[in-house]
Design an enzyme around this catalytic site. Structure first.
Site, PDB file in Angstrom:
ATOM      1  N   GLY A  99      30.200  19.111  32.284  1.00 12.39           N
ATOM      2  CA  GLY A  99      31.482  19.155  32.523  1.00 12.39           C
ATOM      3  C   GLY A  99      32.440  17.989  32.795  1.00 12.39           C
ATOM      4  O   GLY A  99      33.607  18.329  32.786  1.00 12.39           O
ATOM      5  N   GLU A 153      24.581  19.922  36.453  1.00 10.13           N
ATOM      6  CA  GLU A 153      23.575  19.738  35.309  1.00 10.13           C
ATOM      7  C   GLU A 153      24.714  19.018  34.890  1.00 10.13           C
ATOM      8  O   GLU A 153      25.053  19.259  33.160  1.00 10.13           O
ATOM      9  CB  GLU A 153      23.128  20.731  35.172  1.00 10.13           C
ATOM     10  CG  GLU A 153      23.796  22.207  34.409  1.00 10.13           C
ATOM     11  CD  GLU A 153      22.796  23.822  33.881  1.00 10.13           C
ATOM     12  OE1 GLU A 153      21.837  23.029  34.026  1.00 10.13           O
ATOM     13  OE2 GLU A 153      23.351  23.969  33.579  1.00 10.13           O
ATOM     14  N   PRO A 154      25.116  17.750  35.150  1.00  7.71           N
ATOM     15  CA  PRO A 154      25.762  16.918  34.237  1.00  7.71           C
ATOM     16  C   PRO A 154      25.118  16.227  32.788  1.00  7.71           C
ATOM     17  O   PRO A 154      23.974  15.648  32.907  1.00  7.71           O
ATOM     18  CB  PRO A 154      26.397  15.640  35.302  1.00  7.71           C
ATOM     19  CG  PRO A 154      25.090  15.676  36.656  1.00  7.71           C
ATOM     20  CD  PRO A 154      24.823  16.899  36.096  1.00  7.71           C
ATOM     21  N   ARG A 190      31.297  12.653  16.613  1.00 11.09           N
ATOM     22  CA  ARG A 190      32.716  12.906  17.572  1.00 11.09           C
ATOM     23  C   ARG A 190      33.879  13.863  17.025  1.00 11.09           C
ATOM     24  O   ARG A 190      34.445  13.859  17.197  1.00 11.09           O
ATOM     25  CB  ARG A 190      32.534  13.616  18.629  1.00 11.09           C
ATOM     26  CG  ARG A 190      31.183  14.362  19.155  1.00 11.09           C
ATOM     27  CD  ARG A 190      30.446  13.301  20.717  1.00 11.09           C
ATOM     28  NE  ARG A 190      31.405  14.290  21.636  1.00 11.09           N
ATOM     29  CZ  ARG A 190      33.036  13.902  22.152  1.00 11.09           C
ATOM     30  NH1 ARG A 190      32.934  12.744  22.016  1.00 11.09           N
ATOM     31  NH2 ARG A 190      33.162  14.761  23.241  1.00 11.09           N
ATOM     32  N   TYR A 220      35.041  17.155  16.543  1.00 14.34           N
ATOM     33  CA  TYR A 220      36.297  17.742  17.463  1.00 14.34           C
ATOM     34  C   TYR A 220      37.736  16.485  17.632  1.00 14.34           C
ATOM     35  O   TYR A 220      38.257  16.536  18.869  1.00 14.34           O
ATOM     36  CB  TYR A 220      35.612  16.962  19.312  1.00 14.34           C
ATOM     37  CG  TYR A 220      34.139  17.930  19.471  1.00 14.34           C
ATOM     38  CD1 TYR A 220      34.289  18.904  18.862  1.00 14.34           C
ATOM     39  CD2 TYR A 220      33.563  16.998  19.642  1.00 14.34           C
ATOM     40  CE1 TYR A 220      32.402  19.509  19.318  1.00 14.34           C
ATOM     41  CE2 TYR A 220      32.242  17.295  19.481  1.00 14.34           C
ATOM     42  CZ  TYR A 220      31.545  19.273  19.411  1.00 14.34           C
ATOM     43  OH  TYR A 220      30.341  19.658  19.831  1.00 14.34           O
ATOM     44  N   CYS A 256      29.764   9.586   2.178  1.00 14.41           N
ATOM     45  CA  CYS A 256      31.431  10.272   1.170  1.00 14.41           C
ATOM     46  C   CYS A 256      31.463  11.523   1.691  1.00 14.41           C
ATOM     47  O   CYS A 256      31.378  12.654   1.245  1.00 14.41           O
ATOM     48  CB  CYS A 256      30.153  10.632  -0.029  1.00 14.41           C
ATOM     49  SG  CYS A 256      31.033  10.748  -2.217  1.00 14.41           S
TER      50      CYS A 256
HETATM   51  N1  LLP Z   1      25.057  23.363  31.059  1.00 16.43           N
HETATM   52  C1  LLP Z   1      25.048  23.847  30.757  1.00 16.43           C
HETATM   53  C2  LLP Z   1      24.964  24.794  30.667  1.00 16.43           C
HETATM   54  C3  LLP Z   1      25.999  23.549  29.520  1.00 16.43           C
HETATM   55  O1  LLP Z   1      26.023  23.836  28.426  1.00 16.43           O
HETATM   56  C4  LLP Z   1      26.045  22.021  29.104  1.00 16.43           C
HETATM   57  C5  LLP Z   1      26.982  21.605  28.109  1.00 16.43           C
HETATM   58  C6  LLP Z   1      25.967  21.093  30.509  1.00 16.43           C
HETATM   59  C7  LLP Z   1      25.368  21.576  31.159  1.00 16.43           C
HETATM   60  C8  LLP Z   1      26.747  19.931  29.632  1.00 16.43           C
HETATM   61  O2  LLP Z   1      27.972  19.510  30.056  1.00 16.43           O
HETATM   62  P1  LLP Z   1      28.537  17.964  30.238  1.00 16.43           P
HETATM   63  O3  LLP Z   1      28.445  17.510  31.294  1.00 16.43           O
HETATM   64  O4  LLP Z   1      28.302  17.328  28.765  1.00 16.43           O
HETATM   65  O5  LLP Z   1      30.547  18.071  29.808  1.00 16.43           O
HETATM   66  N2  LLP Z   1      28.839  18.560  21.922  1.00 16.43           N
HETATM   67  C9  LLP Z   1      29.839  18.644  23.109  1.00 16.43           C
HETATM   68  C10 LLP Z   1      29.465  19.275  24.229  1.00 16.43           C
HETATM   69  C11 LLP Z   1      29.603  20.460  24.264  1.00 16.43           C
HETATM   70  C12 LLP Z   1      28.356  20.782  25.881  1.00 16.43           C
HETATM   71  C13 LLP Z   1      27.727  22.091  25.331  1.00 16.43           C
HETATM   72  N3  LLP Z   1      27.284  21.956  26.726  1.00 16.43           N
HETATM   73  C14 LLP Z   1      31.017  17.195  22.601  1.00 16.43           C
HETATM   74  O6  LLP Z   1      30.052  16.123  22.006  1.00 16.43           O
HETATM   75  O7  LLP Z   1      31.392  16.889  23.265  1.00 16.43           O
END
Ligand code: LLP
Length: 411
Positions: free
Chosen positions: A229, A271-272, A310, A314, A341
């Site tokens: 995140g 877990e990035p 995106r 979003y 379209c």
């Molecule tokens: N770990 C878990 C359990 C997760 O659900 C996620 C993301 C991550 C790690 C990685 O998060 P990150 O570091 O990428 O923020 N499709 C959306 C993002 C959905 C994220 C879902 N989970 C977007 O395009 O912004």
């Protein structure tokens, strides 16, 4: 304009557009920033790449070489990792609704850790591990009630979240009872993921504090996985914290919380996903027609929501340039529209760019996360190719889809 010494016009010549481009060195640098700085004398650490952000074979190979573990959330992601010889023991497998087939598949292929989301899942896992006589390590996904978000659609840890269980819930207690009786399930610790594109580290401090306080109730030293995140730069409104600072900060927070609670843990995992791949990725388009309406000016590109959903999903913001005109006067307030379209197929709205001519190349920045992985064939668009560039060389990693592939599964 060049990326890692490779000219964008040459890439267009060689691979066509739309084209996903990744700076391979930046991918590796980002992984190293996390790995080299997430270290503690008090406990082990592990950096996982959340592969949902960008899961292709070449990416998994790099993750493997850099010594990172992997977060997979589907059999498809897991299968991709297996296909390049990635060690399944280094996979943490997520998901709120794993089917019996999913569970059997990952157990058969010796998955490292299953992150169990809910009560029904632990009951199912108990049955299947018994039937297969297969031991498995698990973490329980906790909903720690900390909600950190820049957009409500990507919040995952508020009280009514579809993910995880609350520590003080009946479901959680029952899950522990199932584990207690199970011959094959080894409880190893907790997982929590509080949201995405987070800039305020205090949110992680709050989550770590909660998780550590729960550890006091257990005799064994637990694994804490605090998810991903970490925020990245899409536009100048975003002010990300460097990943080495993030990592050190998380360690410090965790060490302090352990001291305060007088407890030890075995390991801290992060877990990035986005922050490893987003800024290393670019999308190259060719501008076709342009159009003026009474109140707007449009530049049309040869891709759009099919390669980057995106903005439509979003309201995500991006920045861009016209290749070769980066320093020209930006005196046109334009909207970059895709070729679908669909009136919502706008990649960037109301953005200052120089005048464009048909055939000019447009590059959008920070498209490396959740672009390719959320791409679609809506309107029967062909999935673009992916190239990795490094030290003046390019390498085709995914070739562009062909027309015949669009219909090959159709009767
Ligand atoms: N770990 C878990 C359990 C997760 O659900 C996620 C993301 C991550 C790690 C990685 O998060 P990150 O570091 O990428 O923020 N499709 C959306 C993002 C959905 C994220 C879902 N989970 C977007 O395009 O912004």
């Amino acid at each position: 304009m060049k990326i890692s010494g490779v000219d964008l016009k040459d890439l267009k010549e060689q691979y066509g557009t739309p084209l996903y481009i990744y700076d391979a060195k930046m991918l590796k640098d980002n992984m190293r920033l996390y790995k080299n700085n997430l270290v503690s004398k008090e406990f082990e650490t592990e950096v996982l790449f959340a592969s949902k952000a960008f899961n292709v074979k070449e990416m998994v190979r790099i993750v493997d070489k850099e010594g990172l573990s992997l977060d997979c959330v589907s059999v498809g992601e897991f299968f991709t990792a297996l296909s390049v010889g990635y060690d399944p023991k280094k996979v943490y497998f997520h998901g709120n609704n794993k089917t019996p087939e999913d569970i059997r598949f990952i157990l058969e292929h010796n998955v490292g850790v299953i992150v169990v989301d809910n009560l029904m899942e632990i009951v199912a896992l108990d049955m299947i591990t018994k039937e297969m006589k297969k031991p498995v390590d698990i973490l329980i996904r906790l909903n720690v009630g900390v909600s950190a978000h820049t957009h409500k659609f990507i919040v995952t840890a508020h009280v009514d979240s579809k993910f995880g269980v609350a520590y003080d819930s009946e479901d959680f207690k029952t899950m522990l009872e199932v584990i207690e009786k199970s011959e094959y399930i080894n409880f190893r610790g907790f997982h929590s993921h509080i949201g995405s594109q987070i800039f305020d580290l205090a949110a992680f401090d709050a989550a770590i504090d909660k998780l550590v306080s729960y550890c006091k109730d257990f005799k064994e030293e637990l694994i804490l996985n605090i998810g991903g995140g970490f925020g990245v730069h899409y536009t100048d409104e975003d002010k990300p914290i460097p990943f080495d600072v993030v990592s050190k900060n998380l360690i410090e927070t965790c060490e302090k919380a352990l001291k305060k609670n007088n407890v030890k843990i075995k390991k801290l995992c992060i877990e990035p996903g986005r922050s490893i791949v987003a800024e290393a990725g670019y999308t190259l388009y060719t501008i076709g027609f342009t159009k003026k309406t009474p109140n707007k000016e449009y530049y049309f590109i040869d891709g759009g929501m099919t390669d980057n959903i995106r903005p439509a999903l979003y309201q995500a913001k991006y920045s861009c340039d016209i290749v070769g005109k980066e320093n020209a006067k930006k005196d046109h307030l334009v909207t970059i529209a895709g070729k679908c379209c669909e009136s919502g197929d706008l990649i960037i709205e109301d953005y200052y760019l120089p005048e464009a001519k048909p055939g000019d190349l447009l590059i959008t920045y920070t498209t490396g996360a959740y672009g390719y992985s959320m791409s679609s064939n809506y309107n029967k668009a062909l999935t673009p190719a992916v190239v990795f560039v490094e030290d003046g060389k390019s390498k085709l990693v995914v070739r562009r889809m062909r027309l015949d592939e669009l219909i090959e599964r159709e009767e």
